[in-house]
Design an enzyme around this catalytic site. Structure first.
Site, PDB file in Angstrom:
ATOM      1  CE1 TYR A 169      -4.429   1.289   0.600  1.00  0.00           C
ATOM      2  CE2 TYR A 169      -3.074   3.103   1.388  1.00  0.00           C
ATOM      3  CZ  TYR A 169      -4.294   2.616   0.950  1.00  0.00           C
ATOM      4  OH  TYR A 169      -5.384   3.461   0.873  1.00  0.00           O
ATOM      5  CE1 TYR A 174      -5.575   6.380  -1.146  1.00  0.00           C
ATOM      6  CE2 TYR A 174      -7.477   7.716  -1.727  1.00  0.00           C
ATOM      7  CZ  TYR A 174      -6.720   7.056  -0.774  1.00  0.00           C
ATOM      8  OH  TYR A 174      -7.119   7.077   0.540  1.00  0.00           O
TER       9      TYR A 174
END
Ligand SMILES: [Zn+2]
Lengths: 389, 333
Positions: A293, A343
């Site tokens: 991430y 994102y």
């Protein structure tokens, strides 16, 4: 009786919308489109789906998405809290539902207009409405309002303790960008990033610069989780969930855990790593590629340390020498990551993890037996290891 | 009085208006053909039913009707609203105008600093056409006042006002619902500065949201005290405050005075995006207090580039935006 989730569930289908700065349509439509695509990719019909799970932050109710897509009766639906930390938490939900027989085919989704709608970078001031109001009272009057500023606070301390430099953070941004250059669905498709570009980019929250921060994007991503037995009969090679876990650690706050004895590592991701390795029986040496991430560059370093790819404080060294690139020790964020593809709260990363196992990434490493995928950090978080059948 | 008490006082006073008959609005003139024609010319509405008696009749009306959108016009005060008139002038104007409670309510919010106002939405329902000769009165009801909301404009309240329009015989002709946001305007418009010369039109910082678990701490800051929450049964210090001691589960606690001395544990220099009430770049830091707890605050009275981890700092309670008192830190001299 204890049920291990090891090798019980697999990801059989993935789907996504295009990623953009302005989708021009509703979040519900984005959700419906990516869910439909994931179901089709799994070789199933909407009526085969009996479970749904998403993020607490998602605005698209499970039943609204179900009606839109023509999914019928549901025996399982659930949500996971804490922003991007939920990215693999939702996979845990789906795996548990499948392993216990609560549901047969669970669709996991996340869709939003994070760029054209409510942007997280605009700060918490606009959106605060609920019980965490009091939590934010300790930060709001002092101007500590944005995700970049919260992460910057941890980064400064980490840099102080371990001698990490801006040029080390740049390594993460640059390697990730190399992957985006080959991905037509990435925001930075065809656009390389040099050290000069990085160093001359503007400061956002010192020490974080523009290119330390992820894209803000519109889009949706979804996947279908089913039992390993069922997945064998479906069109694509299954991405088997070898280990999956969630964790919150002592003294955790939502993005502002500044009060622990040490703030230069991630205790909750340490816990996730322990659980995932224990469940899967695997270790860092078995992991061939990873989707780490990467809402911000420094959080990649801390997670590399949590998962034991290097020692505490050594993340800054590990990312050098192309270790995160194809051909390196741990090809990482081969889609361009959230820094350079889009994102989508980590769900685009789940889909890329599945592509890596299928051997279909646009930046495919030769070895792909096991792929690590992690959720957002700074919050209670999550992670999983995917493997081949 | 603490910020929280002031807020409660305002909400108590404001809620007294909700659900009650809040007076009437009466315009100076009855509905008339001259004003209708002028309005239609201004807005370029060429529908003949508003100006031509024959055309109106041909369309099934009893004669000229008013454009529905003119509804509010018949109850608007004159160029000089009633609350601007001297007592002597009011005598002359007599009963042609009345003050509604709406005006009082607006003054109340302004008194507590909610000087900004913006209309958010409006709905109107027309029951039947209004015709020249009718005398229209709006009967006001404050239907709802929201909880305090954090909006993009600042903290504020949404107020829903319903108007029931009646003619001289008490016959209902239309209703409208109008919602406004009254908010703490970050900056005063320059135009108002003329009779209240305010040196600073500086935008304000967002105020900390208040509740049971934190307002006592902010109240202390208002009184120039800097406290740390301390468990009364095991003496463990904790910050940020929480209702229960994580060590011994006791609910008994007190605020103990802190020295205000500490060192910078970590910090960030804020550049972007820019929020109202801050001068960029500025420093936000995690300060480790000598008592052992940490707190997030700003480091002030120094060059942001001089700030470093381990720097000794001391407390300075200031009002950085001229309004909100905050415990800040500066380098030890
Ligand atoms: Zn205690």
């Amino acid at each position: 009786m204890t049920i291990s989730l090891k090798d019980r569930a697999a990801i059989a289908g993935i789907g996504q919308t295009e990623y953009s700065k302005n989708s021009g349509r509703s979040e519900l439509q984005l959700a419906a489109e990516c869910v439909k695509a994931a179901i089709a990719d799994a070789g199933l019909r909407p009526s085969d789906i009996d479970g749904m799970t998403t993020f607490t932050l998602d605005t698209n109710d499970e039943i609204e998405v179900a009606r839109a897509v023509g999914i019928g009766d549901l025996s399982f639906f659930s949500r996971v809290n804490f922003g991007g930390g939920a990215a693999i938490g939702v996979m845990l939900q789906a795996a548990m539902a499948v392993a216990t027989g609560v549901a047969k085919n669970v669709v996991v989704y996340r869709a939003f207009n994070e760029r054209s709608g409510h942007r997280y970078s605009k700060g918490i001031a606009e959106g605060i409405v609920t019980a965490d109001l009091i939590h934010w009272s300790w930060y709001l009057p002092f101007g500590l309002l944005t995700p970049a500023s919260w992460v910057a606070m941890f980064t400064q301390r980490y840099m102080h303790e371990y001698g990490c430099k801006p040029s080390d953070l740049a390594q993460v941004a640059i390697s990730t960008r190399k992957h985006a250059v080959n991905n037509p669905n990435a925001f930075f498709y065809g656009k390389e990033l040099t050290m000069d570009d990085y160093m001359s980019s503007r400061l956002i929250a010192d020490p974080l610069r523009l290119f330390d921060c992820c894209q803000e994007s519109d889009g949706g991503a979804a996947c279908v989780v089913t039992s390993v037995e069922h997945a064998k009969d479906l069109p694509h090679p299954p991405a088997v969930i070898r280990g999956v876990a969630q964790a919150a650690a002592a003294d955790q706050e939502n993005m502002t855990s500044f009060y622990r004895p040490s703030i230069s590592h991630l205790p909750e991701m340490d816990l996730v790593a322990q659980q995932v390795y224990q469940m899967s029986g695997l270790g860092p040496d078995d992991v061939d590629a990873a989707i780490i991430y990467d809402a911000f560059t420094p959080i990649v370093l801390w997670q590399l340390e949590s998962f034991g790819f290097c020692g505490r404080g050594e993340g800054k060294d590990f990312v050098k020498d192309g270790n995160l690139e194809v051909g390196g020790r741990l090809p990482c964020n081969t889609n361009g990551g959230q820094l350079s593809e889009a994102y989508i709260h980590g769900m685009n990363g789940v889909n890329e993890g599945v592509r890596l196992i299928r051997g279909k990434s646009l930046n495919q490493p030769a070895k792909n037996d096991h792929v690590l995928v992690t959720g957002g950090v700074g919050v209670p978080t999550s992670g999983m290891i995917l493997g081949k059948l | 009085m603490s910020l929280n008490d002031k807020r409660e006082e305002l909400e108590r006073k404001a809620h007294a208006y909700v659900g009650k008959d809040s007076g009437i609005e009466v315009g100076p003139d009855p509905v008339n053909e001259v004003m209708i024609r002028q309005l239609c010319e201004v807005i370029n509405d060429q529908n003949p039913v508003y100006v031509d008696d024959a055309a109106a009749k041909a369309n099934g009306f009893d004669g000229i009707i008013t454009p529905p959108a003119a509804l509010q016009m018949w109850t608007m005060p004159g160029a000089r609203p009633p609350w601007d008139l001297t007592d002597e002038e009011k005598e002359i104007v007599g009963n042609r105008q009345s003050i509604s409670k709406d005006v009082e309510l607006n003054a109340l919010f302004a008194e507590y600093g909610y000087t900004g106002v913006v209309g958010t939405d409006q709905e109107e329902e027309y029951i039947r056409p209004v015709r020249p000769g009718e005398k229209i009165t709006a009967h006001l009801f404050i239907d709802h006042i929201s909880e305090q909301k954090a909006t993009a404009l600042g903290l504020g309240y949404f107020i829903t006002v319903r108007r029931v329009y009646k003619n001289q015989d008490g016959e209902e002709v239309a209703t409208s619902t109008f919602r406004v946001l009254r908010y703490q305007a970050p900056a005063q418009p320059a135009a108002q500065a003329a009779d209240a010369p305010q040196a600073s039109a500086k935008p304000k910082r967002l105020k900390p949201p208040m509740g049971h678990d934190n307002s006592w701490w902010w109240d202390a800051v208002e009184n120039d005290q800097f406290l740390i929450q301390s468990c009364k049964s095991c003496n463990t210090l904790r910050h940020p405050p929480r209702p229960m001691c994580g060590k011994c589960q006791s609910l008994d606690w007190e605020g103990v005075e802190a020295s205000g001395n500490g060192t910078i544990y970590s910090y960030t220099v804020m550049h972007h995006p820019k929020f109202p009430g801050f001068d960029y770049p500025f420093v936000t830091a995690v300060i480790e207090l000598e008592e052992g707890t940490r707190i997030v605050s700003n480091v002030v009275d120094c060059d942001p580039l001089a700030v470093h981890v381990g720097m000794p700092v001391e407390l300075t309670i200031q009002k950085p935006d001229g309004e909100l008192k905050l415990p800040l830190f500066r380098p030890v001299a």
